[in-house]
Design a protein around this motif. Structure first.
Motif, mmCIF file in Angstrom:
data_model
loop_
_atom_site.group_PDB
_atom_site.id
_atom_site.type_symbol
_atom_site.label_atom_id
_atom_site.label_comp_id
_atom_site.label_asym_id
_atom_site.label_seq_id
_atom_site.Cartn_x
_atom_site.Cartn_y
_atom_site.Cartn_z
ATOM 1 N N VAL A 125 1.795 -7.145 -12.453
ATOM 2 C CA VAL A 125 1.174 -7.859 -11.020
ATOM 3 C C VAL A 125 1.999 -8.615 -10.383
ATOM 4 C CG1 VAL A 125 -0.819 -9.159 -10.605
ATOM 5 C CG2 VAL A 125 -0.914 -7.859 -12.566
ATOM 6 N N LYS B 57 0.763 -1.250 0.091
ATOM 7 C CA LYS B 57 -0.039 -0.044 -0.183
ATOM 8 C C LYS B 57 0.930 1.294 0.049
ATOM 9 C CE LYS B 57 -3.822 2.430 0.622
ATOM 10 N NZ LYS B 57 -4.923 2.436 -0.244
ATOM 11 N N ASN C 48 1.870 -11.496 -7.650
ATOM 12 C CA ASN C 48 0.850 -12.315 -6.789
ATOM 13 C C ASN C 48 1.596 -12.965 -5.713
ATOM 14 O OD1 ASN C 48 -1.577 -12.461 -8.875
ATOM 15 N ND2 ASN C 48 0.287 -13.094 -10.354
ATOM 16 N N ASP D 296 -1.129 -4.736 -8.225
ATOM 17 C CA ASP D 296 -0.840 -4.387 -9.361
ATOM 18 C C ASP D 296 -0.129 -2.977 -9.145
ATOM 19 O OD1 ASP D 296 -1.648 -3.834 -12.771
ATOM 20 O OD2 ASP D 296 -1.656 -2.055 -11.488
ATOM 21 N N TYR E 35 -6.613 -2.054 2.505
ATOM 22 C CA TYR E 35 -7.243 -2.016 1.347
ATOM 23 C C TYR E 35 -8.662 -2.362 1.598
ATOM 24 C CZ TYR E 35 -2.848 -2.355 -1.294
ATOM 25 O OH TYR E 35 -1.631 -2.172 -1.886
ATOM 26 N N TRP E 36 -9.248 -1.490 2.042
ATOM 27 C CA TRP E 36 -10.944 -1.523 2.476
ATOM 28 C C TRP E 36 -11.688 -2.512 1.248
ATOM 29 C CZ3 TRP E 36 -15.961 0.282 1.025
ATOM 30 C CH2 TRP E 36 -16.902 0.024 2.017
ATOM 31 N N ALA E 37 -11.367 -2.012 0.135
ATOM 32 C CA ALA E 37 -12.074 -2.655 -1.014
ATOM 33 C C ALA E 37 -11.839 -4.232 -0.854
ATOM 34 C CB ALA E 37 -11.642 -2.275 -2.230
ATOM 35 N N SER F 101 -3.482 -10.890 -5.214
ATOM 36 C CA SER F 101 -2.790 -10.144 -6.462
ATOM 37 C C SER F 101 -2.703 -8.451 -6.334
ATOM 38 C CB SER F 101 -3.561 -10.452 -7.749
ATOM 39 O OG SER F 101 -3.539 -11.647 -7.920
ATOM 40 N N TYR G 80 -13.459 -9.603 -1.390
ATOM 41 C CA TYR G 80 -13.168 -10.977 -1.465
ATOM 42 C C TYR G 80 -12.929 -11.848 -0.391
ATOM 43 C CZ TYR G 80 -11.957 -8.065 -5.382
ATOM 44 O OH TYR G 80 -11.980 -7.355 -6.422
ATOM 45 N N PHE H 241 -12.807 -6.228 1.352
ATOM 46 C CA PHE H 241 -13.880 -7.016 2.136
ATOM 47 C C PHE H 241 -14.661 -7.799 1.123
ATOM 48 C CE2 PHE H 241 -16.446 -3.551 0.647
ATOM 49 C CZ PHE H 241 -17.659 -3.992 0.489
ATOM 50 N N ARG I 52 -1.863 -1.325 -6.329
ATOM 51 C CA ARG I 52 -3.488 -1.376 -6.044
ATOM 52 C C ARG I 52 -3.806 -2.947 -6.024
ATOM 53 N NH1 ARG I 52 -7.093 -2.610 -10.582
ATOM 54 N NH2 ARG I 52 -5.254 -2.547 -11.956
ATOM 55 N N MET I 53 -5.019 -3.195 -5.159
ATOM 56 C CA MET I 53 -4.967 -4.591 -4.918
ATOM 57 C C MET I 53 -5.973 -4.797 -6.159
ATOM 58 S SD MET I 53 -7.596 -6.295 -2.116
ATOM 59 C CE MET I 53 -8.677 -5.465 -3.064
ATOM 60 N N VAL I 54 -5.608 -6.293 -7.012
ATOM 61 C CA VAL I 54 -6.501 -6.582 -7.923
ATOM 62 C C VAL I 54 -7.549 -7.707 -7.413
ATOM 63 C CG1 VAL I 54 -6.337 -7.914 -10.100
ATOM 64 C CG2 VAL I 54 -4.362 -6.239 -9.552
ATOM 65 N N GLN I 55 -6.925 -8.519 -6.594
ATOM 66 C CA GLN I 55 -8.031 -9.575 -6.212
ATOM 67 C C GLN I 55 -7.568 -10.382 -5.147
ATOM 68 O OE1 GLN I 55 -8.574 -13.285 -7.310
ATOM 69 N NE2 GLN I 55 -6.391 -13.278 -7.580
ATOM 70 N N ILE I 56 -8.315 -11.350 -4.499
ATOM 71 C CA ILE I 56 -7.989 -12.253 -3.621
ATOM 72 C C ILE I 56 -8.776 -13.493 -3.840
ATOM 73 C CG2 ILE I 56 -7.870 -13.097 -1.311
ATOM 74 C CD1 ILE I 56 -7.812 -10.114 -0.266
#
Lengths: 119, 124, 359
Positions: free
Chosen positions: B54, B24, B56, B49, B74-76, B47, B80, B78, B29-33
């Motif tokens: 990327v 962070k 991983n 980016d 990374y609040w977003a 992951s 995943y 949640f 940027r968080m791509v996914q979990i």
């Protein structure tokens, strides 16, 4: 001012034909490549069952002993993968969708015995 | 779209918050979990980016082991974390938004969780 | 300060055709907080990868979403090709770009229509969808399916295009461009549209970076994370990321309007510079042990595909992360401080596809 952004379009609409078709009266014309349903030619089939294995929804079953091929029309998703993978090209995908029905429709074809075939 | 810049690294569950904090800070940027079904554990893939490359991180989480949530950074995440919790039964602690297993409405609890490890341990 | 009320919104709501539930915490008419809740239509398509041959799986993957079906096919095929170390012919790559951009045109037109419907301009909605219909006719004539195209396969595309078909695509592009020039003016200039869109649902650049938003939502706030930027094929066809800085609903709308225009140019360039050669290479054998990730810039934003091979014909994991998934947190941020009447429109501006999100 702002109203006239859309005004021209609206005026044109008043005097032009509708964009839609009068469906049941004017039937829909399907283009040549449209994937509607599969057609099967039993005379060329060698019952290899590749289509049955490849079908993503298991809509095709081939019974080697009884020499029949059954298509579950309602399960078919018209992907055309069977037509592509058939080694004898006896399955083709043609325009025209299966008509809706209250029951699940399946169709069974009898595959004729071939003199040369060992299996 | 060509994808040449991707790296896969392994990490332990304890390292996850430190990785999230560091990335962070570095502007990732968080791509996914996502979770992967494994025997005896769940592999969780994080992951991140930056500038279209990327990174991983593969984290093997043994059954029953909680992982610290990365939502403080990374609040977003949640979305995943709740998804992985509902599907794979991985517990995330200190989450900023925890649905407590009510994110997905499914007929069966944790349907994608892998098999227990006993058999393979004896075999190996 | 008024009393706080919680208003449940969705999953069945007349103003919003998506199965998403929002708990809206209201103070008088203003939304203070929104808690999203999904999971009404979880299908578990990803799990089928364990039972399916990786070549068959593409027909399942395409059905993740109806609107971006081509993008899902490409993303999955690209990930498997990367895992297998297959290089597809240039012609196939170019055709994929062409069809993906056509999908973008029809998806953005669909969205513009939905937005017009959301803000109560129904005749504009009908016009957007009328133009969109032409793209679907092109799809049906070339690939055989109006929505689910089944055009991509692992190793390339399934059918080549005849010169007549290329001409048809080009003519359709010209027709859409002509129509769009007039329709875009309404979104750009019409006061009733602007009054509703300008200044609502502002998402600052910092918010976007913090909430990891992607696609037109990010580009409407001036953040470029369009994965097409790194693609050589796209750059050679004249792609430039489209950025707007205001971060409100109007700039998100304008990003999409401009992207339609740009996509039409990309398609015409692709037709003009279509390389000769095969459209597919055969892909056979077991998938090797390993991982590969692939990203595709879908109309709604960046979609992430991850495949893990285990040395058999089946993959041990195929993961799809759709753009809506990551835009949901940005949407909740957008809803904070908005008026209750704007909620459905703001939800529409992220172009939600909840069924995609839940695969």
């Amino acid at each position: 001012m702002a109203v006239m952004k859309f005004g021209g379009r609206l005026l044109r609409n008043l005097f032009s034909k509708p964009a839609t078709k009068m469906y049941p009266v004017v039937p829909r014309e399907y283009p040549e490549r449209s994937r509607g349903h599969i057609e099967f030619d039993p005379t060329a089939c060698i019952t290899c069952n590749i289509c049955g294995k490849k079908c993503p929804t298991h809509a095709i079953t081939i019974d080697k002993a009884a020499r029949t091929m059954t298509i579950d029309r309602m399960n078919c998703i018209q992907c055309g993968y069977c037509a592509e993978s058939c080694p004898k090209k006896c399955i083709t995908i043609v325009p025209g969708y299966t008509a809706p029905d209250a029951q699940k429709v399946s169709e069974t074809f009898q595959i004729p015995e071939k003199p040369k075939e060992q299996a | 779209m060509t994808e040449n810049t991707q790296t896969f690294e392994t990490a332990t569950p304890e390292e996850v918050p430190a990785i999230a904090e560091r990335l962070k800070g570095e502007g990732y940027r968080m791509v996914q979990i996502c979770g992967v079904t494994k025997t005896g554990c769940t592999e969780v893939l994080y992951s991140f980016d930056r500038d279209f490359s990327v990174r991983n991180f593969k984290v093997d989480v043994p059954f029953g082991t909680p992982v610290k949530s990365i939502t403080p950074w990374y609040w977003a995440a949640f979305v995943y974390e709740n998804e992985v919790h509902d599907l794979f039964d991985v517990e995330f602690t200190d989450s900023r938004l925890d649905y407590k297993g009510n994110f997905f409405r499914m007929s069966r609890k944790t349907p994608w969780k892998g098999k227990e490890a006993e058999e393979t341990k004896e075999g190996a | 300060m008024g009393k706080r009320t919680i208003v449940p919104f969705g999953p069945q709501h007349p103003a919003l055709p998506e199965p998403v539930h929002l708990d809206l915490e209201l103070e008088d008419e203003t939304v203070v907080r929104a808690i999203p809740s999904i999971g009404y239509v979880h299908r578990g398509l990803e799990k089928l990868a364990e039972k399916r041959d990786y070549n068959d799986m593409i027909y399942v993957m395409e059905r993740v979403c109806g609107i971006c079906s081509f993008g899902h096919g490409w993303g999955y095929a690209g990930a498997v090709e990367g895992l297998m170390g297959v290089r597809i012919p240039d012609r196939a790559e170019c055709l994929r770009v062409m069809f993906h951009e056509l999908s973008r045109v029809h998806s953005h037109l669909l969205w513009l229509g939905l937005l017009a419907d959301g803000l109560g301009f129904d005749s504009l909605f009908m016009h957007c969808w009328r133009i969109r219909e032409k793209v679907l006719d092109v799809f049906e004539a070339i690939t055989g399916g109006r929505v689910i195209m089944s055009f991509c396969k692992v190793g390339g595309v399934r059918k080549d295009l005849t010169p007549e078909m290329l001409k048809m695509v080009k003519d359709t592009c010209d027709m859409i461009e002509d129509e769009m020039r007039k329709t875009a003016l309404v979104f750009m200039k019409d006061s009733s549209v602007r009054n509703r869109l300008c200044g609502t649902g502002v998402l600052t650049k910092e918010d976007v970076i913090d909430l990891c938003a992607v696609g037109p939502v990010a580009r409407g706030s001036g953040v470029n994370n369009d994965v097409r930027t790194t693609s050589e094929m796209y750059r050679s066809l004249g792609f430039e990321p489209i950025l707007y800085d205001e971060g409100d609903c109007w700039s998100r709308c304008m990003v999409r309007v401009d992207e339609i225009m740009q996509s039409l140019d990309i398609i015409r360039n692709a037709i003009a510079n279509l390389p000769e050669g095969d459209v597919s290479v055969p892909v056979k054998g077991n998938a090797p042990v390993g991982d590969f990730m692939f990203r595709v810039e879908q109309p709604r934003g960046e979609a992430f595909y991850y495949v893990q091979g285990n040395g058999t014909k089946n993959l041990s994991r195929a993961r799809v992360r759709t753009p809506t998934n990551i835009n949901i947190p940005a949407m909740t941020k957008m809803l904070q401080g908005c008026n209750l009447q704007d909620v459905s429109m703001l939800v529409i501006t992220i172009d939600p596809c909840i069924s995609c999100t839940e695969r």
